[in-house]
Design a protein around this motif. Structure first.
Motif, mmCIF file in Angstrom:
data_model
loop_
_atom_site.group_PDB
_atom_site.id
_atom_site.type_symbol
_atom_site.label_atom_id
_atom_site.label_comp_id
_atom_site.label_asym_id
_atom_site.label_seq_id
_atom_site.Cartn_x
_atom_site.Cartn_y
_atom_site.Cartn_z
ATOM 1 N N UNK A 135 75.878 55.360 34.818
ATOM 2 C CA UNK A 135 77.661 54.783 35.475
ATOM 3 C C UNK A 135 78.587 54.903 34.526
ATOM 4 N N UNK A 136 77.999 55.517 33.196
ATOM 5 C CA UNK A 136 79.680 56.335 32.189
ATOM 6 C C UNK A 136 78.767 57.824 32.103
ATOM 7 N N UNK A 137 78.621 58.521 33.646
ATOM 8 C CA UNK A 137 78.431 59.604 33.541
ATOM 9 C C UNK A 137 79.226 60.608 34.676
ATOM 10 N N UNK A 138 79.327 61.826 34.912
ATOM 11 C CA UNK A 138 79.953 62.451 36.062
ATOM 12 C C UNK A 138 78.706 63.540 36.048
ATOM 13 N N UNK A 139 78.303 63.294 37.383
ATOM 14 C CA UNK A 139 77.612 64.993 37.855
ATOM 15 C C UNK A 139 78.693 65.906 38.420
ATOM 16 N N UNK A 140 78.345 66.769 37.548
ATOM 17 C CA UNK A 140 78.979 68.372 37.941
ATOM 18 C C UNK A 140 77.941 68.384 39.092
ATOM 19 N N UNK A 141 78.600 69.308 40.210
ATOM 20 C CA UNK A 141 77.723 70.611 40.675
ATOM 21 C C UNK A 141 78.754 71.306 41.208
ATOM 22 N N UNK A 142 77.592 72.757 41.800
ATOM 23 C CA UNK A 142 77.879 74.184 42.482
ATOM 24 C C UNK A 142 77.948 73.913 43.837
ATOM 25 N N UNK A 143 77.680 72.584 44.727
ATOM 26 C CA UNK A 143 78.163 72.862 46.103
ATOM 27 C C UNK A 143 78.926 71.472 47.207
ATOM 28 N N UNK A 144 79.040 71.909 47.961
ATOM 29 C CA UNK A 144 80.537 71.011 48.819
ATOM 30 C C UNK A 144 79.672 69.484 48.628
ATOM 31 N N UNK A 145 81.120 68.811 48.818
ATOM 32 C CA UNK A 145 80.953 67.879 48.695
ATOM 33 C C UNK A 145 80.807 66.838 50.119
ATOM 34 N N UNK A 146 79.610 67.422 50.655
ATOM 35 C CA UNK A 146 79.692 66.153 51.528
ATOM 36 C C UNK A 146 79.587 64.157 51.168
ATOM 37 N N UNK A 147 79.596 64.675 52.962
ATOM 38 C CA UNK A 147 79.105 62.432 52.338
ATOM 39 C C UNK A 147 77.839 61.897 52.234
ATOM 40 N N UNK A 148 76.784 63.459 52.313
ATOM 41 C CA UNK A 148 75.141 63.069 51.908
ATOM 42 C C UNK A 148 75.140 63.732 50.238
ATOM 43 N N UNK A 149 75.746 64.353 49.727
ATOM 44 C CA UNK A 149 75.607 64.743 48.646
ATOM 45 C C UNK A 149 76.782 63.126 47.625
ATOM 46 N N UNK A 150 77.902 62.701 48.219
ATOM 47 C CA UNK A 150 78.792 61.213 47.028
ATOM 48 C C UNK A 150 78.023 60.675 48.109
ATOM 49 N N UNK A 151 76.956 59.680 49.099
ATOM 50 C CA UNK A 151 76.082 59.695 48.775
ATOM 51 C C UNK A 151 74.991 59.086 47.483
ATOM 52 N N UNK A 152 74.422 60.364 47.458
ATOM 53 C CA UNK A 152 73.485 60.240 46.859
ATOM 54 C C UNK A 152 74.064 59.699 45.052
ATOM 55 N N UNK A 153 74.587 60.471 44.417
ATOM 56 C CA UNK A 153 75.910 60.059 43.647
ATOM 57 C C UNK A 153 75.890 58.860 43.736
ATOM 58 N N UNK A 154 76.522 58.114 44.530
ATOM 59 C CA UNK A 154 76.811 56.544 44.697
ATOM 60 C C UNK A 154 75.948 55.594 44.225
ATOM 61 N N UNK A 155 74.036 56.262 45.131
ATOM 62 C CA UNK A 155 72.838 55.263 44.876
ATOM 63 C C UNK A 155 72.258 55.012 43.644
ATOM 64 N N UNK A 156 72.971 56.532 42.542
ATOM 65 C CA UNK A 156 72.968 56.577 41.950
ATOM 66 C C UNK A 156 73.510 55.995 40.575
ATOM 67 N N UNK A 157 73.976 55.250 41.228
ATOM 68 C CA UNK A 157 75.488 54.770 40.212
ATOM 69 C C UNK A 157 76.510 55.805 39.549
ATOM 70 N N UNK A 158 76.551 56.659 39.662
ATOM 71 C CA UNK A 158 76.852 57.478 38.828
ATOM 72 C C UNK A 158 78.681 57.383 39.882
ATOM 73 N N UNK A 159 80.002 57.271 38.653
ATOM 74 C CA UNK A 159 81.178 56.819 38.986
ATOM 75 C C UNK A 159 81.864 58.067 39.553
ATOM 76 N N UNK A 160 81.854 59.452 39.050
ATOM 77 C CA UNK A 160 82.111 60.313 39.106
ATOM 78 C C UNK A 160 81.799 61.517 39.334
ATOM 79 N N UNK A 161 82.277 61.990 40.322
ATOM 80 C CA UNK A 161 81.184 63.761 41.342
ATOM 81 C C UNK A 161 82.878 64.596 41.611
ATOM 82 N N UNK A 162 81.933 65.905 40.884
ATOM 83 C CA UNK A 162 83.144 66.964 40.232
ATOM 84 C C UNK A 162 81.925 68.305 41.080
ATOM 85 N N UNK A 163 83.109 69.047 41.759
ATOM 86 C CA UNK A 163 82.498 70.454 42.123
ATOM 87 C C UNK A 163 83.465 71.512 41.867
#
Length: 256
Positions: A190-218
């Motif tokens: 919850x105090x981290x950002x997830x950095x990824x190289x893939x497209x930010x689809x709803x599936x990837x956003x959902x994964x981040x949300x389920x793991x309590x990640x507030x910031x998602x960057x690609x």
């Protein structure tokens, strides 16, 4: 040492590709290929990433067939079960074992999947910290730089330090493995950002949300469904992150 056409393309020194860096049994396989360049043809040995489909079994029921590199399978299982809502967190996982190309997990509760909840974190992160993390992704992506066939993911802490780097042939499995690695280390996502190289689809956003990640960057593109979901859940979504540019689509207040 055999020639590496990937190494020539990115201009790295040949010593980078010493076999000690990678385990070819679990990450790549060397195959023969014909390169056509203008009027010229030549035979090359090139490295290709390995993809396997691994069955994930929870409480005796198969819940997924996951395309992945056959490595870090326990991390893959933990991350997938949390990211897909089968488990609330790692504390709900009783056991995990890998056997004959399958991952067997026992968890508390049933198989009813949970829904993602709005992000409540007040963390802040700077663009420069994000650019440094993307540099680390590029430097650490040894399999991608050898084969061109993987995605990467890592977590960036609020203090600017990055941890839990993972590569996989699937962008979803790369995220699952990074999440699993972090959760197994008891990290506070919850105090981290997830950095990824893939497209930010709803599936990837959902994964981040389920793991309590507030910031998602690609460094890749967002998709409209991903932006819409991030907006609904109060997440910060940024894409096309390549120094000196960063495009923020939702939750701008978390980017300093």
């Amino acid at each position: 040492m055999k020639e590496s056409w990937h190494a020539r393309r990115i201009g790295e020194a040949e010593e980078f590709w010493q076999e000690a860096f990678l385990d070819p049994a679990s990450t790549f396989q060397t195959v023969k290929s014909t390169e056509i360049s203008g009027e010229e043809r030549r035979r090359l040995e090139v490295d290709v990433a390995i993809e396997e489909r691994i069955a994930l079994v929870l409480n005796g029921v198969k819940v997924a067939d996951l395309p992945c590199l056959p490595s870090q399978l326990e991390e893959l299982a933990v991350g997938h079960l949390v990211c897909e809502g089968f488990l609330e967190g790692i504390e709900d996982l009783v056991s995990v074992r890998v056997e004959d190309g399958e991952i067997f997990c026992e968890g508390r509760g049933g198989l009813k999947r949970k829904e993602a909840r709005p992000a409540a974190s007040e963390m802040r992160i700077s663009p420069e910290a994000i650019y440094r993390a993307l540099d680390e992704v590029h430097e650490g992506a040894l399999i991608w730089r050898r084969t061109g066939g993987t995605h990467s993911a890592l977590f960036l802490r609020e203090d600017g330090r990055s941890r839990y780097f993972c590569e996989d042939v699937s962008r979803s499995s790369a995220v699952d493995k990074a999440v699993g690695s972090a959760l197994m280390a008891r990290a506070d996502l919850s105090r981290s950002a997830l950095i990824t190289t893939g497209r930010l689809s709803s599936a990837i956003v959902s994964k981040a949300a389920m793991s309590r990640v507030p910031v998602l960057v690609s460094r890749a593109a967002p998709l409209m469904a991903g932006i819409d979901l991030a907006e609904r859940l109060g997440m910060t979504l940024a894409a096309f992150a390549r120094r000196p540019n960063l495009y923020i689509y939702t939750g701008e207040e978390r980017i300093l």
